[in-house]
Write a protein that holds these residues in place. Structure first.
Motif, mmCIF file in Angstrom:
data_model
loop_
_atom_site.group_PDB
_atom_site.id
_atom_site.type_symbol
_atom_site.label_atom_id
_atom_site.label_comp_id
_atom_site.label_asym_id
_atom_site.label_seq_id
_atom_site.Cartn_x
_atom_site.Cartn_y
_atom_site.Cartn_z
ATOM 1 N N LEU A 21 8.604 0.021 -10.323
ATOM 2 C CA LEU A 21 8.003 -0.701 -9.010
ATOM 3 C C LEU A 21 8.481 -2.179 -9.246
ATOM 4 N N GLN A 22 8.031 -2.557 -10.386
ATOM 5 C CA GLN A 22 8.247 -4.114 -10.496
ATOM 6 C C GLN A 22 9.791 -4.503 -10.564
ATOM 7 N N GLN A 25 10.461 -4.582 -6.934
ATOM 8 C CA GLN A 25 10.046 -5.686 -6.190
ATOM 9 C C GLN A 25 10.845 -7.090 -6.543
ATOM 10 N N GLN A 119 10.891 -1.099 -0.634
ATOM 11 C CA GLN A 119 10.208 -2.310 -0.857
ATOM 12 C C GLN A 119 10.435 -3.375 0.219
ATOM 13 N N ASP A 166 3.606 6.237 -11.351
ATOM 14 C CA ASP A 166 2.989 5.051 -10.712
ATOM 15 C C ASP A 166 2.553 5.309 -9.176
ATOM 16 N N GLU A 167 1.381 5.446 -9.138
ATOM 17 C CA GLU A 167 0.318 6.029 -8.110
ATOM 18 C C GLU A 167 0.953 4.813 -6.639
ATOM 19 N N GLN A 168 1.315 3.642 -7.236
ATOM 20 C CA GLN A 168 1.858 2.749 -6.122
ATOM 21 C C GLN A 168 3.012 3.109 -5.277
ATOM 22 N N LEU A 169 3.783 4.094 -6.338
ATOM 23 C CA LEU A 169 4.932 4.420 -5.757
ATOM 24 C C LEU A 169 4.670 5.655 -4.845
#
Ligand code: HPA
Length: 299
Positions: A21-22, A25, A119, A166-169
């Motif tokens: 994710l980073q 981003q 993103q 990654d739960e944010q994904l």
């Protein structure tokens, strides 16, 4: 050690410590320094099908080399640039050139551009690819609307969603039941009808490549229910569905991989694949433009 060779080197050094994710981003941040455009749809343009990007107006063109963590495509027929702008009245970001497992990239690297599109704001992904035809009655140059897939390398562990989730994904165990959005498929069928060409629907099977399949493998792939075979797409679709994107995917049948019984098996080659995809590119472009133009009505 001081880093004297610039950004690319430092990316390589830090990539291992950044989450997927980073990395996406950071890639999206770099894109946003070039354009304020927020794409609604992301496009992945497959082998020989990159021309659609030329039809994007008010375009901002960013070479992959300028985007942190993006690998460089190594295959003929893949340009390696991100094109952002307007297509059929919709803000789009098009990946002109994609990454494949057979180039030696990890499944995570293959889907970084897809995660970057998300993103940037895209919630629709339109994927195109070149594929060999397995179902009877197909001809080189036909388009095939993908209704489902078999991701052989992914089923065997080469899966971009493998590892800590990654739960944010997205969720740990995403469902693939409705991976290929029914409304977008209906819209594609309408666009094909309006343009006056046939659009069959079918199952795409992914193999890792880079070799083309042996005759026994082709018969196996047909037996397990595949209508077309290619070396891409499924990783990106898994990553997109994981992130909650709606997906439309279309294959250009560049060669009849498995002809009718009794007929001689043709030997595919990359030059033929690229040339046929380029010839069919105009139809595919019309199809994608038609789907985009209808978006406000179908959402
Ligand atoms: N096999 C695998 N991938 C392909 C083919 C094929 O026959 N044609 C285009 N991509």
């Amino acid at each position: 050690m001081p880093n004297v060779s610039g950004r690319k080197r430092s990316n390589t050094a830090t990539a291992a410590t950044l989450s997927a994710l980073q990395q996406a981003q950071e890639a999206a941040d770099a894109v946003r320094t070039r354009t304020p455009l927020v794409p609604r749809a992301g496009l992945i343009l497959g082998t020989g099908l990159g021309d659609l990007a030329e039809q994007i107006s008010d375009a901002t063109i960013i070479p992959y080399a300028d985007i942190p963590h993006f690998p460089t495509p190594t295959v003929a027929g893949h340009a390696g640039r991100l094109v952002l702008g307007q297509l059929s009245g919709v803000a789009v970001a098009a990946l002109q050139g994609r990454f494949h497992l057979y180039e030696g990239y990890t499944p995570e690297q293959v889907v970084l551009p897809t995660r970057t599109l998300r993103q940037l704001g895209a919630d629709i992904l339109i994927v195109t690819n070149a594929a060999g035809g397995l179902a009877p009655g197909q001809h080189a140059g036909d388009l095939l609307l993908i209704s489902d897939h078999i991701g052989l390398p992914m089923m065997a562990g080469l899966n971009p969603l493998r590892g800590p989730n990654d739960e944010q994904l997205g969720p740990r165990f995403p469902a693939m039941t409705g991976a290929y959005d029914a409304d977008l498929r209906a819209s594609a069928r309408q666009a094909a009808q309006a343009e006056g060409f046939a659009l069959r629907e079918g199952v795409y099977v992914m193999v890792s490549g880079p070799n083309y399949e042996s005759p026994a493998e082709l018969r196996f792939l047909r037996t397990i229910g595949a209508d077309a075979v290619g070396m891409s797409t499924v990783p990106e679709v898994l990553a997109a569905v994981h992130m909650g994107m709606r997906v439309l995917a279309v294959s250009c049948i560049t060669n009849v991989a498995l002809p009718a019984e009794g007929e001689e098996l043709p030997e595919p080659n990359h030059a033929e694949v690229v040339a046929t995809a380029e010839r069919a590119g105009a139809q595919l472009a019309a199809l994608v433009r038609g789907v985009l133009a209808a978006l406000p009505a179908t959402l």
